[in-house]
Write an enzyme that holds these catalytic residues in place. Structure first.
Site, PDB file in Angstrom:
ATOM      1  N   ASP A  51       0.820  -1.219   0.000  1.00 36.86           N
ATOM      2  CA  ASP A  51       0.000   0.000   0.000  1.00 36.86           C
ATOM      3  C   ASP A  51       0.854   1.269   0.000  1.00 36.86           C
ATOM      4  O   ASP A  51       2.016   1.257   0.397  1.00 36.86           O
ATOM      5  CB  ASP A  51      -0.880   0.042   1.255  1.00 36.86           C
ATOM      6  CG  ASP A  51      -2.064  -0.908   1.166  1.00 36.86           C
ATOM      7  OD1 ASP A  51      -2.097  -1.739   0.237  1.00 36.86           O
ATOM      8  OD2 ASP A  51      -2.947  -0.820   2.042  1.00 36.86           O
ATOM      9  N   HIS A 195       3.738  -2.326   3.137  1.00 31.13           N
ATOM     10  CA  HIS A 195       3.741  -0.963   2.592  1.00 31.13           C
ATOM     11  C   HIS A 195       5.041  -0.668   1.842  1.00 31.13           C
ATOM     12  O   HIS A 195       6.120  -0.964   2.348  1.00 31.13           O
ATOM     13  CB  HIS A 195       3.570   0.073   3.710  1.00 31.13           C
ATOM     14  CG  HIS A 195       2.231   0.017   4.382  1.00 31.13           C
ATOM     15  ND1 HIS A 195       1.932  -0.913   5.338  1.00 31.13           N
ATOM     16  CD2 HIS A 195       1.116   0.761   4.205  1.00 31.13           C
ATOM     17  CE1 HIS A 195       0.673  -0.728   5.743  1.00 31.13           C
ATOM     18  NE2 HIS A 195       0.152   0.284   5.076  1.00 31.13           N
TER      19      HIS A 195
HETATM   20 ZN   LIG Z   1      -2.545   3.345   3.204  1.00 30.68          ZN
END
Ligand SMILES: [Zn+2]
Length: 239
Positions: A51, A195
């Site tokens: 992400d 992430h």
């Molecule tokens: Zn996010």
């Protein structure tokens, strides 16, 4: 009597508050049906997701590792970050990975109007389409936070709401901790959250070097347990 009634009302209010928070903010909550959390029918396969990218240093490093180990992944990107790094989005697609929509500016969706949510989603869809020529059919809300009106907005656009079932907690753990957290929640059909980028509001680039450091160990650990990596699209329900 009055005190007792007030106490009961307060307790009920508190209980509702906790339940409502759980319903909106927990990845595994299906209060806002339908949502992809994992796919228990996937057998010993898992899907990796990243992400908040694309980001200058870390997206490229993640892509290098995925290429070296021949692992597919899905990248839930923010429209604002795509505008800053269109080449990295092109590389994500060129190397066979999937792209998802993670809003334009990474806001909490709590208390946002349907129009505001739609604007965040549509602006990102248009930005992605301009760079790579297609519109994603997967969406993940920032912070995993869902709100009323989100599901109909996605349904109107033929998009799946994708959460996760395993997280590396790479926003707070060191590399061994990220690996351990990911392995702990591993199960057939797991959707793993990591992430590669930063929230668009952050002034400086967030350091994702711990995620990059953990990634080879995560890949090796998952394979050692007899799991294979699958593209996220294999886990989505038929539309
Ligand atoms: Zn996010």
């Amino acid at each position: 009597m009055f005190l007792m009634t007030a106490g009961i009302i307060a307790a009920a209010g508190l209980a509702f508050g906790f339940w409502f928070w759980w319903a909106c903010a927990t990845p595994s909550s299906t209060f806002f049906h339908p949502v992809v959390i994992s796919n228990p029918h996937a057998g010993k396969r898992v899907a990796l997701t990243f992400d908040d990218g694309p980001a200058q240093r870390f997206t490229g490093q993640v892509l290098d590792i995925l290429r070296e180990h021949k692992v597919p992944a899905a990248f839930f990107v923010c429209g604002k970050n795509v505008e800053d790094h269109p080449d990295l989005l092109r590389r994500i697609v060129a190397e066979g990975h999937e792209v998802g929509n993670h809003t334009y500016s990474h806001p909490y969706l709590f208390f946002k109007s349907k129009q505001r949510m739609a604007a965040e989603i549509d602006r990102t869809q248009a930005t992605i389409e301009k760079v790579v020529g297609f519109r994603p059919n997967i969406f993940r809300p920032p912070y995993g936070a869902r709100w009323f009106g989100l599901v109909p907005t996605l349904r109107e656009r033929g998009m799946h709401l994708v959460m996760w079932s395993a997280a590396g907690y790479d926003w707070k753990k060191d590399a061994p901790g990220i690996t351990a957290a990911t392995m702990k929640e591993l199960k057939p059909g797991a959707v793993i959250l990591l992430h590669d980028g930063r929230e668009t509001r952050a002034a400086a680039e967030i350091d994702r070097s711990r995620t990059v450091e953990a990634l080879p160990a995560i890949i090796a650990g998952i394979r050692q347990r007899g799991y294979a990596f699958a593209p996220l699209r294999d886990f989505l329900p038929p539309t």
